[in-house]
Design an enzyme around this catalytic site. Structure first.
Site, short mmCIF file in Angstrom:
data_model
loop_
_atom_site.label_atom_id
_atom_site.label_comp_id
_atom_site.label_asym_id
_atom_site.label_seq_id
_atom_site.Cartn_x
_atom_site.Cartn_y
_atom_site.Cartn_z
N ASP A 108 0.87 -1.18 0.00
CA ASP A 108 0.00 0.00 0.00
C ASP A 108 0.90 1.22 0.00
OD1 ASP A 108 -2.03 2.00 0.52
OD2 ASP A 108 -3.27 0.40 1.34
N TRP A 144 -5.74 33.35 -13.45
CA TRP A 144 -5.33 32.31 -12.48
C TRP A 144 -4.03 32.69 -11.80
CZ3 TRP A 144 -1.11 28.85 -12.19
CH2 TRP A 144 -0.20 28.91 -13.24
N HIS A 304 11.06 34.12 -17.19
CA HIS A 304 10.67 34.17 -18.60
C HIS A 304 9.17 34.44 -18.76
CE1 HIS A 304 10.34 29.49 -18.45
NE2 HIS A 304 9.17 30.00 -18.20
#
Ligand code: HEM
Ligand SMILES: [Cu+2]
Lengths: 528, 191
Positions: A108, A144, A304
């Site tokens: 797991d 955003w 950039h």
């Protein structure tokens, strides 16, 4: 599993999943959690996609026809946030949950309870974010990237979005820690680091990127919050702060973030291409080193994104050259993938088709990236549709296609059934054609000077916008096929073998029966 | 079998838990470090701007200003720009648009501002010198931007800035621009 018997008694590991809603609420099983992540991501993909349809419908022809400009801006803002933090990132975490333990032979994930928690934060975060559409002032509409001062001037949505972003960040940090601990501590004996499948490698590196930069995002949005509510002046020029500083901090997170969204995709493609070329991956070691160098370089190229804000010539040169340098390890990867296919006996199952499309179309996005990295050229391209075309090429036929390739590759392993290949092929061809109809013309629009983030435009841009919108509707509708294929496959279908593919895929996951049992690798597998 | 199996890595289940816990803790510390680093970028940004001579930077490490060394052979144009950042609250403009000056000599320029509102107010001017990098050579000996300016309702006045342009200013620069953004601080000043 021959000696699975009496000692099986202790019950924090029930043999069978619990039933009903409790199974999903309280599960600590990596397969359940992986499934929840993937389903959540698919839902977010359709919600974000619906927003994109609104955007493209408004841009279908010049003039304002469907939505008002503020709502349009909230569409672009929330589309991006939903797709990045709701669709792409959770999809990768879901794939990691399912596949990392299966690939390294662990029973797991290392931290199962934290795993449950990190998933269940997400629905709350996104509910909160979607609710902002119903508060005074409307949903966030400043992009955003949340640049101040605009973002701080939002209505009631502002603190809600910030809080939602905090929750998304906490979720992905916990997910990342889980992946690292699992890979570092839980590998089966014999599974040395340089034997590990590339999907695990790219995820390991991605996870380090996540814990390095998600907290920086959390810090920067916290500063926005205190500027708004506690009168600090981090970004407030009147109080001695500087809004440009936000851009620096944001992109210090933002550029590594774009690699967070593509490195696991590199891993996926590096699994699929060798399988269906029936050849081992070309240049495994160089793939690992290339991934690591991309991750390292991603920390020193951020400016950039902001060449035009004004910075000393030396800084412009530095960021331009370091950005172009990223093209080198990226080129190594593209070369290796091509060399893997070279003289292979190829077959074109849906995962392979998506991986090949990734190879071609992601590279187009890489090329436009190098163009943007070139400072004098970027002064012209900045904030035009050319940038939109660039990042959609790397994200849609890049990251999203890789996710779909992964689903088509491993779905039979998850459900135990083969899916409808005809429909999947249709999905592939429609998606690939329409994604180019959708995004390729945006290069032309950008070079001709069409600005991004606007609901209306000058008439000379009309034709290519209409083409792009038609591509968008086609692409959007094609994704319904994807949902149909996945749902049908979950319900039933031809039984899948352990190998699933005739191509004889390598890796521990294919030694398990299909579907992979609820508890796998309880006894230590043998690593060849 | 399964998790009690002492053979996985030769570790028992308990040892495994320990290893996981300690790695998790280290990663959490790393995460907290990243969070702190985000905030450390704030002072770092200030330092970098200063070193690079960007925007509002005051020359700290520059050579001491030698007032005798006036370079009369060199003439430089200094332009003045005024931007009232908060629309409607202030009238704000330079008394002269530009000056022709010699490096090394002290000059004074005046900016006029008037409070257009019916309330007392506080304003802060934020200077910026371009081209980038030249702030290092632009020494303000006195400036209305050094402190917040208080205005009574409707009051207007001239405000001085005194400056010396450093003779070390790179030879390729023959024009400097001193721009001020003028912010209404009344809402913020109460803090
Ligand atoms: C060879 C590799 C790449 C180079 C050289 C490159 C370069 C650039 C540059 C210079 C920009 C800024 C353009 C501007 O705003 O004027 C940019 C924007 C962007 N890039 Fe890339 N890029 C590369 C790969 C990627 C990848 C792999 C992704 C994501 C999977 C990505 C996602 C983005 C995004 C999302 C933006 C726009 C962000 C925004 O302004 O909202 N790029 N890229
Ligand atoms: Cu970037």
């Amino acid at each position: 599993m021959a000696h699975a018997s009496a000692e099986h008694a202790h019950d924090d590991h029930p043999d069978q999943p619990a039933t009903g809603i409790k199974r999903w609420l309280f599960t600590t099983n990596h397969k359940d959690i992986g499934t929840m992540y993937l389903v959540f991501s698919l839902i977010m993909f359709f919600i974000g996609g619906a927003m994109a349809m609104v955007i493209r419908a408004e841009l279908f022809k010049p003039g304002l026809q469907l939505v008002d400009p503020l709502f349009y801006n909230s569409m672009t803002t929330n589309h991006a946030l939903v797709m990045i933090f709701g669709a792409v990132m959770p999809a990768f975490v879901g794939l990691a949950n399912w596949m990392v333990p299966l690939q390294i032979g662990a029973p797991d994930m290392a931290l199962p309870r934290m795993n449950n928690f990190s998933f269940w934060i997400l629905p709350f975060a996104f509910t909160l974010m979607i609710l902002t559409f119903f508060v005074p002032g409307g949903a966030a509409a400043g992009g955003w990237t949340l640049y101040p001062p605009l973002s701080i001037q939002g209505g009631d949505s502002f603190p809600m979005v910030i809080f939602a972003i905090h929750m998304m960040g906490i979720s992905s940090i916990m997910g990342a820690i889980n992946v690292i601990v699992t890979i570092v501590n839980m590998r089966a004996p014999g599974m040395t680091l340089l034997k590990m499948p590339l999907f695990c490698w790219t995820w390991l590196i991605t996870a380090y990127l996540l814990i390095a930069v998600m907290p920086v995002l959390a810090g920067s949005v916290t500063m926005l919050l205190t500027d708004h509510f506690f009168k600090t002046s981090f970004f407030n020029a009147a109080g001695g702060g500087d809004p440009v500083m936000f851009q620096h901090i944001f992109w210090f997170f933002g550029h590594p973030e774009v690699y967070i969204m593509i490195l696991p995709a590199f891993g996926i493609v590096s699994e699929i291409l060798p399988t269906f070329s029936r050849k081992p991956l070309f240049g495994y070691d160089s793939m690992v080193y290339a991934t690591a160098s991309i991750a390292f370089l991603s920390f020193i190229v951020w400016a950039h994104h902001m060449f035009t804000v004004g910075m000393p010539l030396a800084a412009q040169l530095f960021f331009m050259l370091s950005t172009m340098l990223i093209a080198v390890p990226t080129g190594v990867k593209v070369f290796n993938w091509t060399a893997t296919m070279w003289r292979g006996s190829l077959s074109f199952e849906p995962p392979m088709l998506f991986a090949i499309a990734f190879l071609f179309l992601f590279t187009i996005g890489g090329f436009s990236g190098v163009m943007l990295a070139f400072v004098p050229a970027d002064f012209q391209y900045q904030d035009t549709y050319f940038v939109v075309a660039h990042f959609h090429y790397v994200l849609v036929p890049g990251a999203v296609f890789a996710i779909m390739a992964a689903v088509y590759y491993w779905l039979p392993k998850w459900t135990g059934h083969m899916y409808n290949m005809t429909l999947a092929n249709w999905h592939f061809w429609l998606s690939t054609i329409f994604v180019n109809v959708l995004f390729f013309p945006q290069h032309f629009l950008g070079l001709a000077g069409m600005p991004r983030r606007i609901p209306d435009y000058a008439v000379q841009f009309a034709d290519w916008n209409m083409v792009s919108s038609i591509g968008a509707f086609g692409f959007g509708l094609s994704q319904i096929l994807f949902a149909i294929v996945v749902i049908q496959c979950a319900r039933g279908g031809k039984k899948a073998t352990a190998q699933v593919w005739d191509a004889n895929p390598r890796g521990l996951e294919w030694t398990l029966p299909s579907p992979a049992p609820y508890h796998s690798f309880q006894s230590v597998p043998e690593v060849k | 079998m399964n998790t009690e199996d002492p053979n996985r890595d030769g570790l028992t289940r308990e040892q495994h838990r320990k290893a996981n816990r300690s790695l998790t803790q280290r990663l959490l510390v790393f995460t907290a470090g990243s969070f702190a680093f985000g905030f450390a970028l704030v002072p770092l940004y200030g330092v970098l701007c200063k070193v690079a001579g960007i925007g509002n930077a005051e020359a700290k490490a520059g050579p001491a200003i030698v007032r005798e060394a006036v370079d009369v052979n060199r003439t430089i144009t200094v332009e003045f720009i005024a931007n009232p950042a908060t629309v409607g609250s202030y009238e704000f403009y330079p008394e002269v648009k530009s000056l022709r000056i010699h490096p090394g000599k002290l000059y004074e320029a005046k900016f006029f501002a008037r409070n257009l509102t019916r309330m007392d107010s506080v304003a802060q001017a934020v200077p910026s010198v371009s081209p980038g990098g030249s702030a290092l050579y632009f020494h303000k000996t006195e400036c209305f931007c050094f402190s917040p300016q208080r205005f009574r309702a409707g009051e207007g006045r001239d405000m001085p800035v005194r400056f010396i342009v450093d003779p070390q200013l790179p030879a390729n620069v023959d024009k400097l621009t001193l721009a001020y953004a003028f912010y209404d601080l009344t809402q913020t000043a109460a803090r």
